[in-house]
Write a protein that holds these residues in place. Structure first.
Motif, PDB file in Angstrom:
ATOM      1  N   ALA B 165      11.681 -22.380  10.828  1.00 54.57           N
ATOM      2  CA  ALA B 165      11.317 -23.743  10.419  1.00 54.57           C
ATOM      3  C   ALA B 165      11.665 -24.004   8.955  1.00 54.57           C
ATOM      4  N   LEU B 166      11.852 -22.925   8.180  1.00 54.77           N
ATOM      5  CA  LEU B 166      12.248 -23.094   6.776  1.00 54.77           C
ATOM      6  C   LEU B 166      13.772 -23.110   6.630  1.00 54.77           C
ATOM      7  N   GLY B 167      14.469 -23.126   7.746  1.00 57.04           N
ATOM      8  CA  GLY B 167      15.931 -23.247   7.700  1.00 57.04           C
ATOM      9  C   GLY B 167      16.672 -21.938   7.866  1.00 57.04           C
ATOM     10  N   ALA B 168      15.947 -20.872   8.268  1.00 57.34           N
ATOM     11  CA  ALA B 168      16.640 -19.588   8.466  1.00 57.34           C
ATOM     12  C   ALA B 168      17.443 -19.627   9.759  1.00 57.34           C
ATOM     13  N   THR B 169      18.549 -18.913   9.784  1.00 56.64           N
ATOM     14  CA  THR B 169      19.269 -18.721  11.044  1.00 56.64           C
ATOM     15  C   THR B 169      18.484 -17.673  11.828  1.00 56.64           C
ATOM     16  N   SER B 170      18.769 -17.557  13.114  1.00 57.78           N
ATOM     17  CA  SER B 170      18.007 -16.593  13.909  1.00 57.78           C
ATOM     18  C   SER B 170      18.215 -15.176  13.380  1.00 57.78           C
ATOM     19  N   GLN B 171      19.412 -14.885  12.903  1.00 64.87           N
ATOM     20  CA  GLN B 171      19.681 -13.545  12.383  1.00 64.87           C
ATOM     21  C   GLN B 171      18.858 -13.266  11.116  1.00 64.87           C
ATOM     22  N   GLN B 172      18.751 -14.293  10.272  1.00 63.52           N
ATOM     23  CA  GLN B 172      17.941 -14.132   9.052  1.00 63.52           C
ATOM     24  C   GLN B 172      16.466 -13.970   9.416  1.00 63.52           C
ATOM     25  N   ALA B 173      16.007 -14.796  10.367  1.00 64.60           N
ATOM     26  CA  ALA B 173      14.587 -14.767  10.731  1.00 64.60           C
ATOM     27  C   ALA B 173      14.201 -13.446  11.390  1.00 64.60           C
ATOM     28  N   ALA B 174      15.137 -12.847  12.134  1.00 68.81           N
ATOM     29  CA  ALA B 174      14.812 -11.618  12.879  1.00 68.81           C
ATOM     30  C   ALA B 174      15.173 -10.354  12.099  1.00 68.81           C
ATOM     31  N   ARG B 175      15.704 -10.510  10.895  1.00 70.84           N
ATOM     32  CA  ARG B 175      16.184  -9.337  10.146  1.00 70.84           C
ATOM     33  C   ARG B 175      15.108  -8.242   9.963  1.00 70.84           C
ATOM     34  N   PRO B 176      13.864  -8.606   9.559  1.00 70.29           N
ATOM     35  CA  PRO B 176      12.867  -7.538   9.385  1.00 70.29           C
ATOM     36  C   PRO B 176      12.598  -6.773  10.675  1.00 70.29           C
ATOM     37  N   GLN B 177      12.545  -7.482  11.802  1.00 70.09           N
ATOM     38  CA  GLN B 177      12.266  -6.821  13.080  1.00 70.09           C
ATOM     39  C   GLN B 177      13.461  -5.954  13.504  1.00 70.09           C
ATOM     40  N   LEU B 178      14.666  -6.435  13.244  1.00 73.87           N
ATOM     41  CA  LEU B 178      15.861  -5.652  13.588  1.00 73.87           C
ATOM     42  C   LEU B 178      15.880  -4.353  12.785  1.00 73.87           C
ATOM     43  N   ARG B 179      15.525  -4.483  11.502  1.00 73.43           N
ATOM     44  CA  ARG B 179      15.517  -3.313  10.623  1.00 73.43           C
ATOM     45  C   ARG B 179      14.468  -2.290  11.108  1.00 73.43           C
ATOM     46  N   THR B 180      13.257  -2.783  11.399  1.00 73.18           N
ATOM     47  CA  THR B 180      12.183  -1.881  11.828  1.00 73.18           C
ATOM     48  C   THR B 180      12.536  -1.171  13.131  1.00 73.18           C
ATOM     49  N   SER B 181      13.145  -1.894  14.061  1.00 77.04           N
ATOM     50  CA  SER B 181      13.451  -1.273  15.361  1.00 77.04           C
ATOM     51  C   SER B 181      14.473  -0.157  15.189  1.00 77.04           C
ATOM     52  N   LEU B 182      15.458  -0.383  14.337  1.00 77.12           N
ATOM     53  CA  LEU B 182      16.476   0.643  14.113  1.00 77.12           C
ATOM     54  C   LEU B 182      15.861   1.850  13.399  1.00 77.12           C
ATOM     55  N   GLN B 183      14.987   1.552  12.435  1.00 72.90           N
ATOM     56  CA  GLN B 183      14.311   2.647  11.716  1.00 72.90           C
ATOM     57  C   GLN B 183      13.483   3.479  12.689  1.00 72.90           C
ATOM     58  N   SER B 184      12.724   2.792  13.558  1.00 68.38           N
ATOM     59  CA  SER B 184      11.827   3.516  14.462  1.00 68.38           C
ATOM     60  C   SER B 184      12.615   4.429  15.405  1.00 68.38           C
TER      61      SER B 184
END
Lengths: 244, 259
Positions: B165-184
């Motif tokens: 809603a603040l104008g992020a693209t889906s990739q920007q919005a999901a970046r923290p979750q993508l990072r955590t999943s790869l780390q895990s």
């Protein structure tokens, strides 16, 4: 000049069940439009459709005469800001939260602008360095508001922004929003969970029931105790109008 | 005419002798009322039948010495791994496809690089056991990434939509979750690599030493295996996270759930 928003016969269904059924109304620039109705009447769905967090059918929502489904979605969301019922804070400080949109565009939000935004939501400059996870509900909601204002929106979609707040914080957020409307001409489309708040805020109101517009007009007229909108008054009294 | 190899009887005797441990485990389970007897028996019988069957299949394919048969077996292994990993992502649309492509791509890239730089040769005796390790590891990584990402998208829906809603693209919005999943998915492998040899001797090395290889020979292969597993995890994890993410976002940067 702030844009006008027009909803034209909006239908939205999910899992073959209609949520919005032919909703139509218009919001003029600088107007405060309250959206009320029992839970499940489609108020949040309507806001999500205007922000395109849900895809509306083509030509059912127009922004200054333009179909919003034809606009670049990230641009639309910056013009039509949205504040959610629950203020979710990103990890980091209040300043980092307010600068979130700028960070997305790889720009830096100047410190002065952060202070200005904090001031606009009645928070002192000291809050800038505070860990966002430590904020109270009312503070978090005002930071969420400042964060949305940082994108310089023309209008705000407010999804029950005070429902999780105590009466004191509720009043503070209400005053902040009305001041922004008065001073900046910011258009507000405001989903409210109480009739008392709708009366306090004033402006115009749309009463939704089972996905349809039940009544609309000036708050004073629609919620007139002697008027014809008995169902709206039942709602005001806390009754579920779906059972009527 | 291809003749199937005979199972050596002395080997069968050894297995029978080792099964004493299963018998002891059954007695412990019964004695402590762990109620694991049925599962233990099924697991023991299944592993016996599966391993004997794969032993025959490997002998058969090794004798054929055909790249096409080798490749067919690798594809079959990948398909089974894909189906297994997909079970961890039942709430992900097209989970089967996501798992299969991630494991297939991760394994193919890893094995392709190792063959291309002459670490291994593409003969059945080498590529099938090595492929098994790579595919098996990729399967665990794909399952972990898919499960973690789907649950994070669900649990952090509000935060993701706030960013959108603040104008992020889906990739920007999901970046923290993508990072955590790869780390895990990567952290257990990185941690295992860090402590390898200190806590326990890794599987490949143990197997080689038992089979009569010198410890230094076994160590060389084990180091290659560790690097290979890290590479396969990175390729598979990256592909699985990207493909899973794609199942949850529309081209208009909207987060959507199948339920």
């Amino acid at each position: 000049m702030h844009p006008k928003i027009e909803i034209r016969g909006l239908h939205i269904a999910r899992k073959k069940q209609s949520i919005l059924r032919g909703v139509s109304f218009a919001v003029q620039p600088g107007e405060v439009m309250m959206l009320i109705g029992p839970s499940g009447s489609g108020k949040s769905t309507l806001l999500r459709a205007i922000n395109r967090l849900l895809e509306p059918p083509p030509n059912s929502i127009l922004l200054d005469g333009e179909d919003i489904t034809g606009l670049p979605v990230t641009e639309l969301r910056c013009r039509v800001g949205m504040v959610f019922q629950q203020a979710s804070m990103f990890p980091g400080t209040v300043a980092e939260n307010i600068a979130h949109a700028a960070t997305l565009h790889k720009t830096i939000l100047p410190k002065e602008r952060i202070y200005e935004l904090l001031e606009a939501v009645s928070l002192s400059q000291e809050f800038a360095a505070t860990d966002a996870a430590q904020l109270s509900g009312g503070e978090a909601q005002r930071v969420a508001l400042a964060r949305t204002l940082a994108t310089s929106p023309d209008m705000l979609l407010l999804d029950e922004p005070t429902s999780a707040l105590d009466p004191h914080a509720t009043r503070q957020v209400e005053e902040t929003l009305l001041r922004l409307n008065r001073e900046r001409g910011l258009t507000l489309i405001w989903v409210s969970h109480t009739i008392e708040q709708t009366r306090r805020v004033g402006g115009n109101v749309v009463l939704l029931n089972q996905g349809q517009v039940q009544a609309s007009g000036r708050v004073a007229d629609v919620l007139d105790p002697n008027g014809s909108n008995q169902q709206a008054l039942d709602f005001a009294a806390g009754e579920d109008i779906r059972s009527k | 005419m291809i003749t199937l190899p005979e199972f050596p009887l002395d080997g069968l005797g050894r297995i029978g002798a080792a099964a004493i441990l299963i018998l002891i485990s059954l007695i412990i389970s019964r004695w402590r009322e762990a109620d694991l007897e049925k599962d233990l028996l099924i697991a023991t019988l299944r592993s016996f039948v599966q391993l004997i069957a794969i032993g025959y299949a490997l002998e058969f394919i090794f004798n054929l010495d055909s790249p096409l048969w080798t490749l067919t077996l690798l594809v079959l292994m990948t398909t089974i791994a894909g189906r297994t990993a997909a079970q961890r992502g039942k709430n992900i649309p097209h989970a089967q496809w996501v798992a299969l492509v991630s494991i297939g791509l991760g394994s193919a890239l890893t094995l392709g690089i190792l063959v291309a730089v002459n670490v291994f040769t593409f003969d059945p005796q080498t590529i099938i056991p090595v492929g098994g390790m790579v595919i098996g590891n990729s399967m665990s990584v794909a399952a972990l990434v898919m499960k973690r990402l789907a649950s994070d998208f669900h649990d952090q829906r509000n935060l993701i939509e706030t960013s959108l809603a603040l104008g992020a693209t889906s990739q920007q919005a999901a970046r923290p979750q993508l990072r955590t999943s790869l780390q895990s998915a990567m952290i257990p492998i990185v941690d295992t690599t860090k402590t390898t040899g200190l806590i326990k001797l890794p599987g490949a090395m143990t197997g080689m030493i038992l089979a009569g290889a010198s410890p230094m020979e076994a160590v060389q292969i084990q180091i290659v295996v560790l690097y290979m597993i890290i590479g396969a995890s990175a390729f598979t994890g990256l592909t699985a996270s990207y493909l899973t993410y794609r199942q949850f976002f529309t081209p208009a940067h909207q987060l959507c759930f199948a339920d």
